[in-house]
Design a protein around this motif. Structure first.
Motif, short mmCIF file in Angstrom:
data_model
loop_
_atom_site.label_atom_id
_atom_site.label_comp_id
_atom_site.label_asym_id
_atom_site.label_seq_id
_atom_site.Cartn_x
_atom_site.Cartn_y
_atom_site.Cartn_z
N TYR A 72 0.82 -1.21 0.00
CA TYR A 72 0.00 0.00 0.00
C TYR A 72 0.86 1.26 0.00
O TYR A 72 1.75 1.42 0.85
CB TYR A 72 -0.92 0.01 1.22
N PRO A 73 0.63 2.18 -0.94
CA PRO A 73 1.40 3.42 -1.00
C PRO A 73 0.88 4.47 -0.01
O PRO A 73 -0.12 5.12 -0.25
CB PRO A 73 1.23 3.89 -2.46
N TRP A 74 1.57 4.60 1.10
CA TRP A 74 1.18 5.58 2.12
C TRP A 74 1.48 7.00 1.63
O TRP A 74 2.29 7.18 0.71
CB TRP A 74 1.94 5.31 3.41
N PRO A 75 0.85 8.00 2.24
CA PRO A 75 1.15 9.40 1.88
C PRO A 75 2.65 9.64 1.93
O PRO A 75 3.35 9.15 2.82
CB PRO A 75 0.41 10.20 2.94
N LYS A 76 3.15 10.42 0.97
CA LYS A 76 4.58 10.60 0.81
C LYS A 76 5.23 11.35 1.97
O LYS A 76 6.07 10.82 2.68
CB LYS A 76 4.86 11.32 -0.50
N GLU A 77 4.86 12.57 2.17
CA GLU A 77 5.46 13.37 3.24
C GLU A 77 4.39 14.25 3.90
O GLU A 77 4.38 15.46 3.72
CB GLU A 77 6.60 14.25 2.69
N PRO A 78 3.49 13.64 4.67
CA PRO A 78 2.45 14.44 5.31
C PRO A 78 3.04 15.39 6.34
O PRO A 78 3.98 15.03 7.05
CB PRO A 78 1.55 13.39 5.98
N SER A 79 2.51 16.57 6.41
CA SER A 79 3.00 17.55 7.38
C SER A 79 2.46 17.20 8.77
O SER A 79 1.53 16.40 8.92
CB SER A 79 2.53 18.95 6.99
N GLY A 80 3.05 17.82 9.78
CA GLY A 80 2.58 17.60 11.15
C GLY A 80 1.12 18.02 11.30
O GLY A 80 0.36 17.37 12.02
N LYS B 254 -6.23 14.78 2.11
CA LYS B 254 -5.34 15.94 2.10
C LYS B 254 -3.89 15.57 2.40
O LYS B 254 -2.98 16.36 2.13
CB LYS B 254 -5.85 17.00 3.08
N CYS B 255 -3.67 14.39 2.98
CA CYS B 255 -2.31 13.92 3.19
C CYS B 255 -1.68 13.49 1.86
O CYS B 255 -0.45 13.43 1.73
CB CYS B 255 -2.29 12.74 4.16
N TYR B 256 -2.53 13.17 0.90
CA TYR B 256 -2.04 12.76 -0.42
C TYR B 256 -1.91 13.95 -1.37
O TYR B 256 -0.93 14.08 -2.08
CB TYR B 256 -2.98 11.72 -1.02
N ARG B 257 -2.95 14.81 -1.38
CA ARG B 257 -2.90 15.99 -2.24
C ARG B 257 -3.94 17.00 -1.78
O ARG B 257 -4.86 16.67 -1.02
CB ARG B 257 -3.13 15.61 -3.70
N ARG B 258 -3.81 18.22 -2.24
CA ARG B 258 -4.73 19.28 -1.81
C ARG B 258 -6.12 19.15 -2.41
O ARG B 258 -7.12 19.34 -1.74
CB ARG B 258 -4.14 20.65 -2.17
N SER B 259 -6.18 18.86 -3.71
CA SER B 259 -7.48 18.79 -4.39
C SER B 259 -8.20 17.49 -4.06
O SER B 259 -7.57 16.45 -3.84
CB SER B 259 -7.28 18.89 -5.91
N ALA C 229 -4.55 16.39 11.91
CA ALA C 229 -5.94 16.45 11.44
C ALA C 229 -6.51 15.04 11.31
O ALA C 229 -7.68 14.80 11.65
CB ALA C 229 -6.00 17.17 10.10
N VAL C 230 -5.69 14.10 10.83
CA VAL C 230 -6.13 12.70 10.71
C VAL C 230 -6.39 12.12 12.10
O VAL C 230 -7.40 11.47 12.34
CB VAL C 230 -5.08 11.85 9.97
N GLU C 231 -5.48 12.38 13.02
CA GLU C 231 -5.64 11.85 14.38
C GLU C 231 -6.88 12.40 15.07
O GLU C 231 -7.58 11.67 15.78
CB GLU C 231 -4.38 12.16 15.19
N ALA C 232 -7.16 13.67 14.83
CA ALA C 232 -8.36 14.28 15.42
C ALA C 232 -9.62 13.66 14.82
O ALA C 232 -10.60 13.38 15.54
CB ALA C 232 -8.35 15.79 15.18
N ALA C 233 -9.60 13.43 13.51
CA ALA C 233 -10.75 12.83 12.85
C ALA C 233 -10.94 11.38 13.29
O ALA C 233 -12.08 10.91 13.45
CB ALA C 233 -10.57 12.89 11.33
N VAL C 234 -9.84 10.67 13.51
CA VAL C 234 -9.90 9.29 14.00
C VAL C 234 -10.56 9.24 15.37
O VAL C 234 -11.38 8.36 15.65
CB VAL C 234 -8.49 8.67 14.08
N GLN C 235 -10.20 10.18 16.21
CA GLN C 235 -10.80 10.22 17.54
C GLN C 235 -12.30 10.40 17.44
O GLN C 235 -13.06 9.84 18.24
CB GLN C 235 -10.19 11.35 18.37
#
Length: 211
Positions: free
Chosen positions: A108-116, A167-172, A121-127
């Protein structure tokens, strides 16, 4: 009974383990937080109901797990982005999903270089997803992820998570599953290209030595 069962085994390590019948013969239990992945799941579900557990919960043999996992890892795996990949590359049991660690997870190709900020944002959504699940303590994950009875607030929590992972993968935004797959396979090719080139060089070197 455990001792008797192990002594009847044809495998020597199992027979030796009969000396300690109250202890697991093979310790594969993570000693930290982990994502639990059911090996099989209904094709009717929009999301495979992955779990996020502590070391105090024992992994059943019907599941795989990702040790040392964070909420971010759990979030990416339980997103539409990952589901698009699962539907395309996973094996099947009749028509249901058959999740493989070697074929599905490892490739599986994970996001390349997600910012902090993106990871947060992902962790907050997961919660939000976990909190929505917690509101239904008497319901199993199978109940909660039934496509006909999935609670509206859980659906909304997943939608928020999907946006955060995207958004971890791309903006659009992605127009649909086909566009997700095109992006994922493009990223996959980008990741494996250096390995293919390195392998090709090794083969050329071996041929040159023989000559």
């Amino acid at each position: 009974k455990v001792k008797e069962f192990r002594l009847k085994s044809t495998k020597k390590p199992t027979q030796e383990a009969a000396q300690f019948p109250t202890v697991f013969a093979e310790m594969r239990q993570p000693d930290n937080n982990y994502v639990v992945i059911p090996c099989h799941s209904s094709e009717n579900r929009k999301y495979i109901p992955f779990g996020f557990f502590s070391k105090d919960n024992i992994v059943a043999n019907s599941c795989s797990c990702v040790p040392k996992a964070t909420l971010y890892h759990f979030g990416v795996l339980t997103s539409l982005m990952h589901m698009a990949w699962v539907k395309t590359v996973c094996g099947r049991l009749k028509s249901d999903y058959r999740y493989s660690n070697k074929i599905v997870y490892n490739n599986y190709p994970w996001p390349k270089e997600p910012s902090g900020k993106q990871v947060a944002a992902v962790e907050a959504a997961v919660q939000g997803v976990l909190d929505s699940r917690a509101k239904y303590p008497d319901s199993s994950l199978a109940d909660l992820y039934d496509p006909l009875t999935m609670p509206p607030e859980l659906v909304k929590a997943h939608q928020a998570l999907d946006k955060a992972v995207d958004k971890c993968y791309r903006r659009s935004a992605f127009a649909g599953e086909t566009e997700r797959l095109e992006y994922l396979f493009g990223l996959y090719n980008e990741y494996v290209e250096p390995m293919i080139k390195a392998e090709t060089k090794k083969k050329h070197r071996k041929r040159a030595k023989k000559i």
